[in-house]
Design an enzyme around this catalytic site. Structure first.
Site, PDB file in Angstrom:
ATOM      1  N   LYS A 123       0.778  -1.241  -0.041  1.00 60.36           N
ATOM      2  CA  LYS A 123       0.097  -0.045  -0.041  1.00 60.36           C
ATOM      3  C   LYS A 123       0.680   1.029  -0.094  1.00 60.36           C
ATOM      4  O   LYS A 123       1.808   1.289   0.912  1.00 60.36           O
ATOM      5  CB  LYS A 123      -0.928  -0.048   1.126  1.00 60.36           C
ATOM      6  N   GLN A 128       6.987   3.790   3.885  1.00 60.22           N
ATOM      7  CA  GLN A 128       5.678   3.691   3.820  1.00 60.22           C
ATOM      8  C   GLN A 128       5.716   2.118   4.847  1.00 60.22           C
ATOM      9  O   GLN A 128       4.442   2.132   5.293  1.00 60.22           O
ATOM     10  CB  GLN A 128       5.399   3.246   2.517  1.00 60.22           C
ATOM     11  N   LYS A 141       5.262   3.614   8.314  1.00 56.03           N
ATOM     12  CA  LYS A 141       4.285   4.444   8.478  1.00 56.03           C
ATOM     13  C   LYS A 141       2.766   3.397   8.488  1.00 56.03           C
ATOM     14  O   LYS A 141       2.164   3.632   9.286  1.00 56.03           O
ATOM     15  CB  LYS A 141       4.058   5.279   7.316  1.00 56.03           C
ATOM     16  N   LYS A 198       5.455   1.679  -3.014  1.00 55.01           N
ATOM     17  CA  LYS A 198       5.230   2.844  -3.460  1.00 55.01           C
ATOM     18  C   LYS A 198       5.711   3.049  -5.076  1.00 55.01           C
ATOM     19  O   LYS A 198       6.398   2.077  -5.643  1.00 55.01           O
ATOM     20  CB  LYS A 198       6.116   3.966  -3.058  1.00 55.01           C
ATOM     21  N   ASP A 210      -0.056  10.554  -4.713  1.00 58.90           N
ATOM     22  CA  ASP A 210       1.119  11.416  -3.867  1.00 58.90           C
ATOM     23  C   ASP A 210       1.246  12.538  -4.758  1.00 58.90           C
ATOM     24  O   ASP A 210       0.273  12.956  -5.654  1.00 58.90           O
ATOM     25  CB  ASP A 210       2.294  10.346  -3.941  1.00 58.90           C
ATOM     26  N   ASN A 214      -2.558  19.496  -2.116  1.00 63.88           N
ATOM     27  CA  ASN A 214      -3.471  18.651  -1.116  1.00 63.88           C
ATOM     28  C   ASN A 214      -3.277  18.774   0.296  1.00 63.88           C
ATOM     29  O   ASN A 214      -3.899  18.945   1.011  1.00 63.88           O
ATOM     30  CB  ASN A 214      -3.741  17.276  -1.708  1.00 63.88           C
TER      31      ASN A 214
HETATM   32  N1  GLU Z   1       1.104   9.004  -0.597  1.00 60.57           N
HETATM   33  C1  GLU Z   1       0.635   8.970   0.621  1.00 60.57           C
HETATM   34  C2  GLU Z   1       1.635   8.515   1.727  1.00 60.57           C
HETATM   35  O1  GLU Z   1       2.817   9.122   1.335  1.00 60.57           O
HETATM   36  C3  GLU Z   1      -0.691   8.020   0.802  1.00 60.57           C
HETATM   37  C4  GLU Z   1      -0.637   6.830   0.379  1.00 60.57           C
HETATM   38  C5  GLU Z   1      -1.793   5.939   0.351  1.00 60.57           C
HETATM   39  O2  GLU Z   1      -2.661   6.548   0.636  1.00 60.57           O
HETATM   40  O3  GLU Z   1      -1.826   4.675   0.048  1.00 60.57           O
HETATM   41  O4  GLU Z   1       1.355   7.964   2.698  1.00 60.57           O
END
Ligand code: GLU
Length: 451
Positions: free
Chosen positions: A96, A117, A120, A132, A172, A247
């Site tokens: 994800k 990610q 996170k 990603k 993103d 955003n």
């Molecule tokens: N690009 C966002 C991040 O850096 C969201 C990624 C997502 O919603 O999958 O976490």
């Protein structure tokens, strides 16, 4: 409060190997170093991680996909870009993470983002792994039809690697609702499946979730609010600076205003808008989201606002700074300026916006510093809420979804804070987020065997 320590001697050779195996990918090295520097004390408490070579495994993506993206511009010329998807870790759930369309994109950027990610997503407590993707395509100045043709071509290759139980991209930088719509349309057309859960950040008319658009900015502001509470403070009456005007920045400004703070500056890659009376959010939204214009036009509508071409937003005195533009936008010098000018809290809406020198300045000064992998996790957490709604063919109200997001951010803050205390560095959210994020993934990797 203790600053980041030097890397543990057992971990240093692992890091050297990462550098050797991934030459030239400086942003990836930076992201790995920052996590590995926190992990020395974890190996002491968890010798099983050394035995199972968890750190070595976590630094190597499970799969990396690089592909050609040919498309035709409005003049009929053939254009070629490069597409990427790094499927980094699926111990906790399907890969994800967002897609970034920006000319600076190369493998090292996608790997740094994918690596961050993993931790996170782990912190959110939701069942999502880390990945990603993106392209070096530059959406700036492209027509709607060019964007559509690019997105269709991009998805024509990527679709075979995706699936609601496999890999679920989102937006993103350079990828918002419009791009997700074109990609979802192409995925549906190729696969003949209305698989809502394969992408998040979708429009509300075809399976998107309320609050997903606002989530990263709102979430980062909730996180800072929690850090302020620990110090007996709040946003009320605070002067704030938010870099960027995309955003993340827009919804950070909105939530700060709702919580009683005043944002006096925002920016884009051309310069800074300083508006002492407070940023007029409706105008920023119209310029950026509707008309897709540059932030300098703001000053033509407000005579008391100043546009500083090529300016440095961190020179503007503030008590709370929320970097929400891109990586490495605050260097050591900027960090010193912020601290000197009375900044007491930093909340990173962007991914890795502060250089290692800057992070050290914030930690040494003992101010509240919320690193991106904790502070901006609200975006991906709400993506996971979107997946949950898609899986149950349900759609929740704004209030219900926002409350869930707020609870998730409060929990992430608490987890990071308690972990920092447990490891003897109370209030160090760098250590807290890295350690707490890592342990959950590491435990799952041990449990799943050698995969
Ligand atoms: N690009 C966002 C991040 O850096 C969201 C990624 C997502 O919603 O999958 O976490």
């Amino acid at each position: 409060m203790a600053a980041a320590v030097r890397m543990d001697e057992k971990i240093e050779p692992i890091f050297q190997e990462v550098i050797q195996r991934n030459p030239g990918e400086v942003e990836f090295h930076q992201a790995v170093r920052e996590v590995l520097e926190s992990l020395g004390p974890v190996l002491v408490k968890h010798p099983e991680y050394t035995h199972h070579k968890i750190i070595e495994r976590i630094c190597e993506p499970e799969r990396q996909i690089i592909f050609r993206v040919p498309w035709q511009d409005d003049k009929g010329n053939v254009q070629i870009n490069r597409g990427f998807r790094v499927e980094f870790n699926s111990a906790l759930g399907p890969y994800k993470g967002g897609l970034r369309f920006h000319p600076s994109v190369y493998l090292g950027i996608i790997k740094f983002l994918g690596f961050e990610q993993i931790f996170k997503n782990s912190l959110t407590g939701m069942p999502i792994g880390g990945g990603k993707g993106g392209s070096d395509f530059d959406p700036k100045g492209k027509s709607d039809s060019e964007i559509m043709r690019f997105c269709q071509s991009f998805m024509t290759e990527l679709y075979r690697h995706l699936g609601e139980y496999t890999d679920v991209p989102a937006g993103d930088i350079g990828v918002g609702g419009r791009e997700i719509g074109y990609m979802f349309g192409q995925y549906k057309r190729i696969t003949n499946r209305y698989e809502s859960g394969v992408l998040t950040g979708k429009g509300l008319s075809y399976g998107g979730s309320l609050v997903r658009t606002e989530a990263t900015g709102y979430g980062a502001t909730f996180f800072v609010n929690e850090m302020l509470k620990v110090r007996g403070q709040s946003f009320e009456g605070k002067t704030c600076v938010v870099s960027g005007s995309g955003n993340v920045a827009i919804y950070t400004i909105e939530k700060i205003h709702q919580l009683g703070g005043k944002v006096v500056a925002c920016s884009d890659s051309n310069g800074v808008i300083y508006h002492e009376a407070g940023i007029d959010l409706e105008l920023v939204q119209r310029l950026k989201e509707v008309e897709r214009r540059r932030i300098k036009d703001y000053a033509t509508y407000h005579k008391d606002a100043k546009f500083i071409e090529g300016g440095n937003i961190w020179e503007i005195p503030c008590q709370v700074a929320m970097p929400s533009a891109t990586q490495n936008e605050i260097n050591g010098r900027d960090a010193k300026l912020l601290v000197k000018n009375g900044c007491i809290a930093i909340g990173e809406g962007a991914n890795m916006p502060t250089t290692p020198e800057g992070v050290k300045v914030f930690l040494d000064a003992g101010i509240a510093y919320g690193p991106g992998k904790a502070a901006n996790a609200g975006g991906v957490a709400t993506s996971a809420l979107e997946m949950q709604q898609n899986a149950s063919r349900d759609a929740w109200t704004f209030e219900f979804t926002e409350k869930k997001l707020e609870d998730i951010m409060v929990n992430i803050h608490q987890l990071c804070y308690e972990t920092s205390e447990e490891y003897g560095v109370p209030g160090n959210y760098v250590a807290g987020s890295n350690i707490a994020g890592f342990i959950k993934v590491a435990d799952a990797m041990v449990a799943l065997g050698l995969i």
